[in-house]
Design an enzyme around this catalytic site. Structure first.
Site, PDB file in Angstrom:
ATOM      1  N   GLY A 183       0.842  -1.191   0.000  1.00  0.00           N
ATOM      2  CA  GLY A 183       0.000   0.000   0.000  1.00  0.00           C
ATOM      3  C   GLY A 183       0.872   1.234   0.000  1.00  0.00           C
ATOM      4  O   GLY A 183       2.095   1.157  -0.172  1.00  0.00           O
ATOM      5  N   ASP A 184       0.251   2.399   0.166  1.00  0.00           N
ATOM      6  CA  ASP A 184       0.965   3.679   0.178  1.00  0.00           C
ATOM      7  C   ASP A 184       1.920   3.805  -1.023  1.00  0.00           C
ATOM      8  O   ASP A 184       1.469   3.795  -2.142  1.00  0.00           O
ATOM      9  CB  ASP A 184       1.671   3.894   1.516  1.00  0.00           C
ATOM     10  CG  ASP A 184       0.660   4.058   2.671  1.00  0.00           C
ATOM     11  OD1 ASP A 184      -0.553   4.144   2.383  1.00  0.00           O
ATOM     12  OD2 ASP A 184       1.072   4.069   3.836  1.00  0.00           O
TER      13      ASP A 184
END
Lengths: 721, 721
Positions: free
Chosen positions: A313-314
């Site tokens: 993620g991110d």
């Protein structure tokens, strides 16, 4: 300290509650602790006899570097609003509608080279000599606009506020100065990132696992002028760009990318778009670059005797775990958020790592953990939905995130998580890495992305519910816990390699024109030919929503001959419909007792050909039908949100379309609320109740051997054979 | 005999019930009698002192001629089923799926010249030397087919059963031999049609009005192999063809038509298709030919001192009353079936005739007139829905159809019709040809057809309900009785002539891609430019369903900047929605008290731009919104079925978008179930109650002068000023 249980659990911790942390380590059997963005690990915590994970923010840990290298910050390709020329001079405010604390227009590079002004009425690029960038005002002035046409400007902007930091900041009312992310593409910054990491590793000997959160480029998020989310694409590459990278791309790939290759009419290459060649090339370029440099970070960790874990993620852009270059990174593990069965499989199926970890819900944040909140219910539902998928292929570890102090205020919750972690370990130990029973044929999900987007089909923001997608996301959610082997197949796979002999059923699910349905691929006669031939010779084809859709030569569903249905889009109303639903119960609906939930469904689907058998209709529109094509079979379903009944309908549709009805009673449970997983190598059979009520079910070992079982709400029952 | 009332009513009669016919003539005030297809007029009936209409079947009255000239029967262009080539030799049974008693494949003309075999996978025409027509088997054999491609054959067939005769025959279980229609295009047949008519006129001196039912070419109907309707297009030209006519077309228009110009991918030029140039040319050709020859028939009637009346239906193709050539026919009158307000206006607005007549429902057929049936209710509802439109522009006469003997069994019904006919005459006499009050600005319906399809937009079979259209047909139904002047405008009108200064509001309503919405016209910058400019300078634009829709350059609704909304078709899900409905009551909804009925509505409509005000949303989708664009205004409505509340919403939307809110209270009623029509030249005001309940309403003469009125169910109240 003593760890009574065998671990596999990661605990989020905070300073100042050491006693409670000790207790929780024992209660949940945690063998690792971690901090989060916004929490710290104290020396005392780090010295507890458990593994220590520390979040590492690769591209923004050194804010001093960011401030001193503002021209090496990360950038984003943005498109202005659509502007109508009401006179011949049109001035466009580039950042109008954007969050000005997030972006700063690039005034450094040559805008004539990297920007584009486009007449969106005609689609034509406006000549550079007709427009001018006003640096002071942040506007572009078109001096010879075509009146009443609409215009956009595609431009580059520096990201002056890191996306995740901005999100956390605005969500949690933080007051710290904004973090800025620097771009690893610049050699100077790249060298600094590595040396800074080296120093950090040296200075943090108690850290066992470096939890990269994440590497270099964030998925696309842009905020609007009210500081609210304007655009979010968990898969987006719009923030992976810079003039320098674009120039390098040109050198390597032999052609210059246009701004429009990123802007894509304002769709920013959403994964719902059938990807263009230039976008695929850019992804390839970015993935190579990202994985090469991520590898350097990972190697450094290993040098210092630490494990390298990646958060899925991110800043994960370019690391795609199902992509071609992921294995080169050499990661020890991946951790990701588990919002469902599909997101669990998205993590647990990741190849080339030693272990995977799922971060379960709820997050220990005030949105759930407040007076009157019911985190226990959320934890149980999250666990039960993920458990089906765990039984297919478990993550190796589980954990939670957020502020532990909040969770401690809910003793019920703490007790329930103790049960869940114990149940998780029991499953893990009963399976011991073996594979549960599945039929010999595989099920393939066919779309424009194939393997790269395994368990990520029809998703917008990670695991979030959208009205327009839940009826499709249900397909992979149903499959994530189903006793079948699933493969993700692209149209290019079929063009290059044909359809592998172990595939029994192909599923095509999505809205017309999207990458998930396939768009223009369906007027490629090589693809339609290969699939028709394969079905004709016995293959099974399941279409959901608008499968094989591309309006062409009198048909909207290009394989309407295979599916037995097409969708009315306004041109065939003069054809009189005589559709009627079958009155007998079809094999596919044998376990179904109630009204079927087709989610958003699909309006105006009608039969074509003479063989279509309609199993469910509503107001004249077909929701579920079957058709035979040569020796093969096809099933049409208008939408398939995740429900226990729909798991069963899809499961039976798979067996029916594969012409394997007789084999379905091998390790089968009669009641749709229950499922089973048979680990024949271990002699262990799990029977689960996915519902919050007691259930009676018949477990079939095969058609002739079966037994009745009563299961408590949410129970998992282990049997041995 | 004595006619106590002043007529304007036509009575369907049968032989053998002369006494009852006399009674009914008096009771309903009939001043004309007629027969129907299947009933005869006796000498006694014809001698009653009323006008006598007789149905005349121009193209099939002489079945002996038909039998002796089988090569001059009417033809139809047909397309075979889609056939998948599972081997390299593909044999296609041309009539497979068609009703073999309706069609006989043309074996006379050169199939290589008039037929086409098309590879529908690629859209390419198959070379003539690759396929062969097997006359004995009625098949086409393709000898070198591309495996797994789908193929169709476009071919000509003789119509060996007249469409209307077939319909009546199969519906009423008639046992007479099938009628066949002959084609007026053949000179020999044309001459015969005229001489036969001449003889008939001579031999029927008691006939006052020749009711042509109709002239030469039937609208398209094809039955399937189960003798059920397969295809019906009330506007279709597929049965207006012959090789001879196609050759003549080539001579006149300078290019050869392809079979595909008629087949149109199997859509057969449905009016929902944006018409191609070749189809428009063919219509022009057919209309010229039909009207020229219809004129000859009409002239003959006049020679014999009889009136010529045309039935608007059956063989009406080429006579379009709103077309360029209709006036040349020289008809005295047109009669048509009244199923609604819109179909009433479709008849009453017809220019170039002395009078119009509406045939009201129910038809005196056993489907309604059976024990337990409620024809009275049907008659009242039909009347009340038509009455609104009559108040705008009345037909000059009314009538009924079917078997009078059936109606006589329902004395209730007979009494109710006596009231209705009396009410009709009262309206007619109070109006005396004057025009009721309307505002100064006109409302234009914009689509690809314009004037030609006045009051016929979004229709499939004449006035029938279809799930896919009722939310659009509601627009013209609402307008048919609304105090506004309506004009039907085509995109070509705008291109050629711009937007006339008396137009205040433009309405665009339909599904994406259809002729009603406009399809590719919306990427014509001349059209979008002219409309944008016009709205910007104060015009009003109302979009319903998928207005201005054509996916292009990031927008589905090309005038989304004007409308303030666009529709999600899967590519902009990454844009976060912040749509919220207005809490205050907007001008448009001021009279609305209940849940709005948007019919099928339109899913996934969201706001674009910053000014959109949302008036109604459902599950995140916009159903009703308004936007300002320059000095102009736009309204978006997701669907508008006909209901009293929706009449009011559209009426208010029209005044609001025209920026004329203040003028709305001129001749206005407060209650949505009531409406008024002000004949200021006569000093007569009609206030009607469209509902089956008592209603209290306030009649506004203007903002300052108003009065309360109580109306009985369905009442019409006349006031004088």
């Amino acid at each position: 300290m003593e760890i009574s249980k065998d671990g596999r659990v990661t605990l989020p911790v905070e300073v100042g509650i050491d006693k409670e942390v000790h207790e929780m380590i024992n209660k949940w059997g945690a063998d690792a602790i971690r901090n989060s963005d916004g929490t710290e690990l104290s020396k005392e915590l780090m010295e507890m006899a458990v593994k220590v994970y520390t979040t590492y923010l690769t591209a923004r840990n050194d804010q001093k570097w960011a401030r001193n290298h503002m021209d090496q910050l990360q950038m984003q390709y943005l498109m202005s609003k659509h502007n109508i020329a009401v006179s011949e001079v049109l001035e466009i405010d580039l950042l109008d509608g954007f969050f000005r604390r997030q972006f700063d227009i690039d005034k450094k590079h040559d805008c004539n080279r990297y920007w584009e002004v486009i007449d969106r009425t005609t689609g034509k690029v406006v000549d550079n000599d007709v427009w001018k960038f006003n640096k002071e005002k942040g506007t572009v002035v078109i001096k010879d606009a075509h009146k009443w046409h609409r215009y956009t400007v595609s431009f580059l902007a520096y990201q002056i506020w890191d996306t995740t930091h901005m999100y956390n900041h605005l969500t949690n009312n933080w007051t710290t100065p904004p973090h800025m992310g620097y771009d690893v593409f610049h050699k100077e910054t790249r060298d600094h990132i590595l040396s800074y990491l080296g120093n950090w590793l040296k200075e943090n000997p108690s850290v066992d696992v470096v939890r990269f959160t994440t590497f270099f480029y964030h998925f696309t998020i842009a905020y609007n002028d009210k500081a609210k989310e304007k655009y979010v694409d968990w898969f987006g590459y719009s923030a992976s760009v810079s003039p320098e990278a674009i120039d390098e791309f040109e050198r390597v790939y032999g052609y210059k990318l246009r701004a429009e290759d990123f802007i894509d009419e304002g769709y920013y290459n959403s994964p719902f778009r059938v990807p263009s060649k230039s976008f695929l090339d850019w992804m390839d370029f970015a993935q190579k670059f990202v994985t090469e440099n991520a590898k350097k970070c990972v190697d450094l960790c290993h040098e210092y005797g630490k494990e390298a874990m990646m958060f899925l993620g991110d800043n994960w852009i370019g690391t795609e775990p199902y992509g071609n270059y992921f294995k080169n990174i050499g990661l020890d593990s991946v951790v990701g958020s588990v919002g469902s069965g599909a997101t669990l499989r998205m993590i647990s199926d990741i190849p080339h790592v030693k272990y995977t970890e799922g971060r379960f819900l709820p997050y220990f944040f005030p949105d759930t953990f407040h007076e009157g909140g019911n985190p226990t219910k959320e934890a149980v539902e999250n666990w039960v939905q993920a458990r089906r998928a765990i039984l297919r292929n478990p993550v190796d570890r589980m954990g939670y995130g957020g502020y532990l102090s909040l969770a401690l205020k809910f003793p019920d919750f703490v007790d329930k998580v103790a049960e869940i972690t114990e149940e998780f370990r029991e499953i893990y130990n009963k399976i011991k890495g073996t594979k549960p029973y599945t039929p010999k044929f595989k099920v393939a999900i066919l779309n424009a992305w194939g393997k790269l987007r395994s368990w990520q089909t029809n998703m917008v923001a990670h695991a979030l519910w959208y009205k327009k997608i839940y009826s499709y996301v249900g397909v992979i959610e149903c499959l994530s816990g189903m006793p079948v082997d699933v493969e993700f197949l692209s149209f290019e796979d079929i063009k290059c390699k044909g359809i592998a002999s172990d595939i029994g059923v192909i599923i095509n699910a999505g809205d017309a024109g999207t990458a998930w349905s396939g768009g223009t691929y369906w007027i490629d006669d090589e693809i339609t030919g290969k699939i028709r031939e394969w079905v004709y010779n016995g293959g099974g084809f399941i279409g959901i929503g608008e499968p094989t859709a591309y309006l062409h030569q009198g048909r909207h569903f290009q394989l309407s001959d295979v599916l037995g249905v097409d969708r009315e889009i306004g041109f065939t109303l003069s054809y009189t419909r005589h559709d009627k639903a079958l009155e007998d119960k079809h094999f596919i609906l044998e376990d179904n007792e109630k009204h079927i939930n087709f989610g958003e469904g699909m309006s105006d689907v009608y039969s074509v050909g003479d063989n279509t058998t309609i199993l469910s209709m509503d107001r004249g529109d077909i929701n579920l039908s079957v058709n035979e094509f040569g020796s093969g079979r096809a099933v049409y379903i208008s939408g398939l949100p995740y429900t226990p009944e729909n798991v069963r309908i899809l499961f039976r549709a798979i067996y029916w379309s594969a012409s394997k009805e007789k084999d379905i009673y091998n390790w089968y449970t009669s009641n749709s609320n229950t499922e089973c997983a048979a680990y024949l190598d271990m002699g262990n059979i799990a029977v689960i109740n996915n519902s919050d009520a007691e259930q009676k079910t018949t477990l079939y070992i095969n058609t002739n051997n079966y037994m009745d079982i009563n299961l408590k709400p949410y129970e998992i029952r282990w049997l041995t054979v």
